[in-house]
Design a protein around this motif. Structure first.
Motif, PDB file in Angstrom:
ATOM      1  N   VAL A   1       0.850  -1.192   0.000  1.00  0.00           N
ATOM      2  CA  VAL A   1       0.000   0.000   0.000  1.00  0.00           C
ATOM      3  C   VAL A   1       0.886   1.243   0.000  1.00  0.00           C
ATOM      4  O   VAL A   1       1.766   1.378   0.845  1.00  0.00           O
ATOM      5  CB  VAL A   1      -0.941   0.012   1.228  1.00  0.00           C
TER       6      VAL A   1
ATOM      7  N   ARG B   1       0.614   5.452   0.043  1.00  0.00           N
ATOM      8  CA  ARG B   1      -0.226   6.638   0.224  1.00  0.00           C
ATOM      9  C   ARG B   1       0.271   7.709  -0.731  1.00  0.00           C
ATOM     10  O   ARG B   1       1.472   7.867  -0.918  1.00  0.00           O
ATOM     11  CB  ARG B   1      -0.123   7.125   1.664  1.00  0.00           C
TER      12      ARG B   1
ATOM     13  N   GLU C   1     -11.391  -0.170  -7.879  1.00  0.00           N
ATOM     14  CA  GLU C   1     -11.273   1.136  -7.252  1.00  0.00           C
ATOM     15  C   GLU C   1     -12.478   1.378  -6.359  1.00  0.00           C
ATOM     16  O   GLU C   1     -13.579   0.916  -6.646  1.00  0.00           O
ATOM     17  CB  GLU C   1     -11.106   2.259  -8.274  1.00  0.00           C
TER      18      GLU C   1
ATOM     19  N   LEU D   1     -13.414   5.366  -0.490  1.00  0.00           N
ATOM     20  CA  LEU D   1     -12.295   5.128   0.422  1.00  0.00           C
ATOM     21  C   LEU D   1     -11.000   5.785  -0.062  1.00  0.00           C
ATOM     22  O   LEU D   1     -10.034   5.875   0.685  1.00  0.00           O
ATOM     23  CB  LEU D   1     -12.049   3.623   0.589  1.00  0.00           C
TER      24      LEU D   1
ATOM     25  N   LEU E   1      -9.254   4.418  -2.653  1.00  0.00           N
ATOM     26  CA  LEU E   1      -8.464   3.202  -2.868  1.00  0.00           C
ATOM     27  C   LEU E   1      -8.475   2.819  -4.339  1.00  0.00           C
ATOM     28  O   LEU E   1      -9.541   2.692  -4.951  1.00  0.00           O
ATOM     29  CB  LEU E   1      -9.047   2.058  -2.030  1.00  0.00           C
ATOM     30  N   TYR E   2      -7.290   2.610  -4.911  1.00  0.00           N
ATOM     31  CA  TYR E   2      -7.111   2.208  -6.297  1.00  0.00           C
ATOM     32  C   TYR E   2      -6.168   1.015  -6.302  1.00  0.00           C
ATOM     33  O   TYR E   2      -5.011   1.143  -5.904  1.00  0.00           O
ATOM     34  CB  TYR E   2      -6.545   3.367  -7.124  1.00  0.00           C
ATOM     35  N   GLN E   3      -6.658  -0.152  -6.727  1.00  0.00           N
ATOM     36  CA  GLN E   3      -5.871  -1.375  -6.681  1.00  0.00           C
ATOM     37  C   GLN E   3      -5.396  -1.740  -8.077  1.00  0.00           C
ATOM     38  O   GLN E   3      -6.199  -1.938  -8.989  1.00  0.00           O
ATOM     39  CB  GLN E   3      -6.691  -2.511  -6.066  1.00  0.00           C
TER      40      GLN E   3
ATOM     41  N   ASP F   1      -1.632  -1.199  -4.016  1.00  0.00           N
ATOM     42  CA  ASP F   1      -2.775  -0.366  -3.641  1.00  0.00           C
ATOM     43  C   ASP F   1      -2.308   1.071  -3.476  1.00  0.00           C
ATOM     44  O   ASP F   1      -1.368   1.340  -2.723  1.00  0.00           O
ATOM     45  CB  ASP F   1      -3.382  -0.823  -2.317  1.00  0.00           C
TER      46      ASP F   1
ATOM     47  N   ILE G   1      -3.576   4.682  -2.121  1.00  0.00           N
ATOM     48  CA  ILE G   1      -4.634   5.337  -1.367  1.00  0.00           C
ATOM     49  C   ILE G   1      -4.324   6.827  -1.303  1.00  0.00           C
ATOM     50  O   ILE G   1      -3.191   7.236  -1.074  1.00  0.00           O
ATOM     51  CB  ILE G   1      -4.846   4.734   0.039  1.00  0.00           C
ATOM     52  N   THR G   2      -5.346   7.621  -1.546  1.00  0.00           N
ATOM     53  CA  THR G   2      -5.163   9.068  -1.534  1.00  0.00           C
ATOM     54  C   THR G   2      -5.120   9.555  -0.088  1.00  0.00           C
ATOM     55  O   THR G   2      -5.876   9.075   0.761  1.00  0.00           O
ATOM     56  CB  THR G   2      -6.301   9.765  -2.292  1.00  0.00           C
TER      57      THR G   2
ATOM     58  N   LEU H   1      -9.252   6.098   3.940  1.00  0.00           N
ATOM     59  CA  LEU H   1      -8.130   5.276   4.397  1.00  0.00           C
ATOM     60  C   LEU H   1      -6.858   6.105   4.574  1.00  0.00           C
ATOM     61  O   LEU H   1      -6.119   5.930   5.539  1.00  0.00           O
ATOM     62  CB  LEU H   1      -7.852   4.143   3.400  1.00  0.00           C
ATOM     63  N   GLY H   2      -6.589   6.995   3.629  1.00  0.00           N
ATOM     64  CA  GLY H   2      -5.366   7.784   3.658  1.00  0.00           C
ATOM     65  C   GLY H   2      -5.262   8.720   4.839  1.00  0.00           C
ATOM     66  O   GLY H   2      -4.165   8.977   5.352  1.00  0.00           O
TER      67      GLY H   2
END
Length: 139
Positions: A15, A17, A39, A43, A45-47, A56, A58-59, A64-65
């Motif tokens: 992951v 960020r 995506e 959240l 989240l872009y996988q 992954d 994450i912004t 999540l970020g």
């Protein structure tokens, strides 16, 4: 009876960020050939599929970020480096491709990794994370 020891067989995911999603997607998809698999914009989240594993993104302003503190920067990346095994190509072809993509890279060096010793090179993604590329060794 149970198990005596866990056996790691591959990197599952990692992951990262980011405060620079578009540049990160461009780098991992266009330069390294990953594809967007899932995506969840709610959240942040872009996988991305990276062979058998996932990267992954994450912004930092997503749900999540926000849990991870300030955005990555020159004083504190969230990762030392990640190593990606790539399909075997000549070193010259790999260097030429990366240079054509505008990626500043130096030459290959002998390093130890999951498949033993092999030649690899380092480059930086748009957030300053180090990415090591090494050709997969088929047995």
């Amino acid at each position: 009876m149970g198990i005596n020891q866990l056996q790691v067989v591959a990197i599952d995911h990692l992951v990262l960020r980011t405060a620079n999603l578009e540049a990160m997607l461009q780098f991992y998809m266009d330069v390294l050939g990953c594809r967007l698999e899932r995506e969840n914009t709610e959240l942040g989240l872009y996988q991305l599929r990276a062979g058998t594993g996932l990267i992954d993104l994450i912004t930092v302003d997503g749900e999540l970020g926000k849990q991870g503190g300030p955005a990555p920067g020159p004083q504190g990346n969230n990762l030392d480096h990640l190593c990606l095994q790539i399909e075997p190509e000549t070193e010259a072809d790999i260097l030429a491709f990366l240079k054509a993509q505008g990626q500043p890279v130096e030459g290959f060096e002998e390093r130890y990794g999951a498949q033993g010793f092999g030649r690899s090179l380092y480059l930086q993604d748009p957030d300053g994370n180090t990415v090591e590329l090494r050709c997969h060794q088929y047995s």
